[in-house]
Write an enzyme that holds these catalytic residues in place. Structure first.
Site, mmCIF file in Angstrom:
data_model
loop_
_atom_site.group_PDB
_atom_site.id
_atom_site.type_symbol
_atom_site.label_atom_id
_atom_site.label_comp_id
_atom_site.label_asym_id
_atom_site.label_seq_id
_atom_site.Cartn_x
_atom_site.Cartn_y
_atom_site.Cartn_z
ATOM 1 N N SER A 153 0.840 -1.197 0.000
ATOM 2 C CA SER A 153 0.000 0.000 0.000
ATOM 3 C C SER A 153 0.870 1.240 0.000
ATOM 4 O O SER A 153 2.020 1.208 0.457
ATOM 5 C CB SER A 153 -0.896 0.007 1.241
ATOM 6 O OG SER A 153 -1.520 1.263 1.427
ATOM 7 N N TYR A 166 -3.201 -0.503 9.770
ATOM 8 C CA TYR A 166 -3.075 -0.826 8.347
ATOM 9 C C TYR A 166 -1.694 -0.441 7.822
ATOM 10 O O TYR A 166 -1.032 -1.229 7.136
ATOM 11 C CB TYR A 166 -4.168 -0.100 7.571
ATOM 12 C CG TYR A 166 -4.229 -0.447 6.110
ATOM 13 C CD1 TYR A 166 -4.828 -1.624 5.686
ATOM 14 C CD2 TYR A 166 -3.687 0.403 5.142
ATOM 15 C CE1 TYR A 166 -4.891 -1.952 4.338
ATOM 16 C CE2 TYR A 166 -3.748 0.089 3.793
ATOM 17 C CZ TYR A 166 -4.349 -1.086 3.398
ATOM 18 O OH TYR A 166 -4.403 -1.408 2.068
#
Length: 271
Positions: A153, A166
């Site tokens: 990500s 995350y």
């Protein structure tokens, strides 16, 4: 989809998280280029929708309900693959996600983060990549060839405000990708490659409310993201496909241990 083509005829591919927006798009891209694609996930209805769509477009695909955090489930998938196809060529680790309790809300601070939710996010993103890699790379080691692509990500390289769990877990994916690339190549040969794709900001079910208001206009956070994305837009699932196909093909046969950002320039922009 798109006009990018490579020859993956006869290749057997597995995609965890295959019922998600990006996972489904990647499954379509592989199938359109000749691969037989297995989509794995916990929600069989979503998986069947992906399979039916691929088959309706002339591709080959199958669905297997699987919990990526359950090694017994993954071993059953491996047995199925061996019995039916005798090999595996490509593994895409696309399962992952986030939880509200593992984020710092607009009116919260770090002390409000829920430990249990944080652990679930870390487990899903880290162990949900580690366990499939462990189980299926055993086939690659015996074959002396195979391709693993992890999904990282933009938050891994540049920690974003609020998404503490995350971001940390995706940073671990980058590290694991590099570690495993070295492990597999040095012990089992150059035929096994491990890389990662780091998407920027794509609209999905998990982040839609964070980026868009009910009327479709950008939220404050959505505006901030677009302002820091030189290309001035969110990504679309098709934007991933070219990088995916390149990493799965012989065109990248000397590429391992890298993380490719597909983010419209988000990671390059400063003030």
């Amino acid at each position: 989809m798109n006009n990018i083509t490579v020859d993956l005829t006869g290749k057997i591919a597995l995609i965890t998280g295959g019922g998600g927006v990006l996972g489904a798009s990647m499954a379509h891209a592989l199938a359109e280029n000749g691969a037989i694609v297995g989509v794995l996930g916990r929600t069989i209805d979503k998986l069947n929708e992906v399979v039916n769509s691929i088959q309706n477009n002339g591709g080959q695909a199958f669905a297997l309900q699987t919990d990526v955090l359950n090694e017994d489930d993954l071993q059953k998938v491996k047995t199925h693959i061996l019995n039916k196809y005798q090999k595996l060529d490509i593994l895409i680790n696309a399962a992952g996600g986030n939880m509200p309790g593992a984020t710092v809300g607009p009116n919260q601070d770090f002390f409000n983060v829920n430990q249990n939710d944080l652990q679930k996010v870390m487990d899903l993103n880290i162990m949900g990549t580690f366990l499939p890699s462990k189980v299926f790379s055993e086939l690659f080691a015996k074959q002396k060839n195979g391709t693993i692509i992890n999904i990282s990500s933009a938050a891994a390289d540049r920690p974003l405000t609020r998404v503490v769990g995350y971001a940390a877990s995706k940073a671990a994916i980058d590290n694991f990708t590099r570690w495993m690339a070295v492990e597999m190549a040095t012990k089992y040969g150059e035929g096994i490659r491990v890389n990662a794709i780091a998407p920027g900001f794509f609209i999905g079910e998990q982040n839609r409310a964070l980026l868009l208001n009910d009327d479709g206009n950008l939220t404050t956070r959505g505006e901030a993201i677009i302002a820091h994305t030189p290309m001035g837009r969110f990504g679309t699932p098709d934007d991933i496909q070219g990088t995916l196909l390149w990493l799965c093909s012989e065109a990248s046969k000397f590429v391992t241990g890298i993380v490719i950002h597909v983010d419209g320039g988000f990671g390059a922009k400063s003030i």
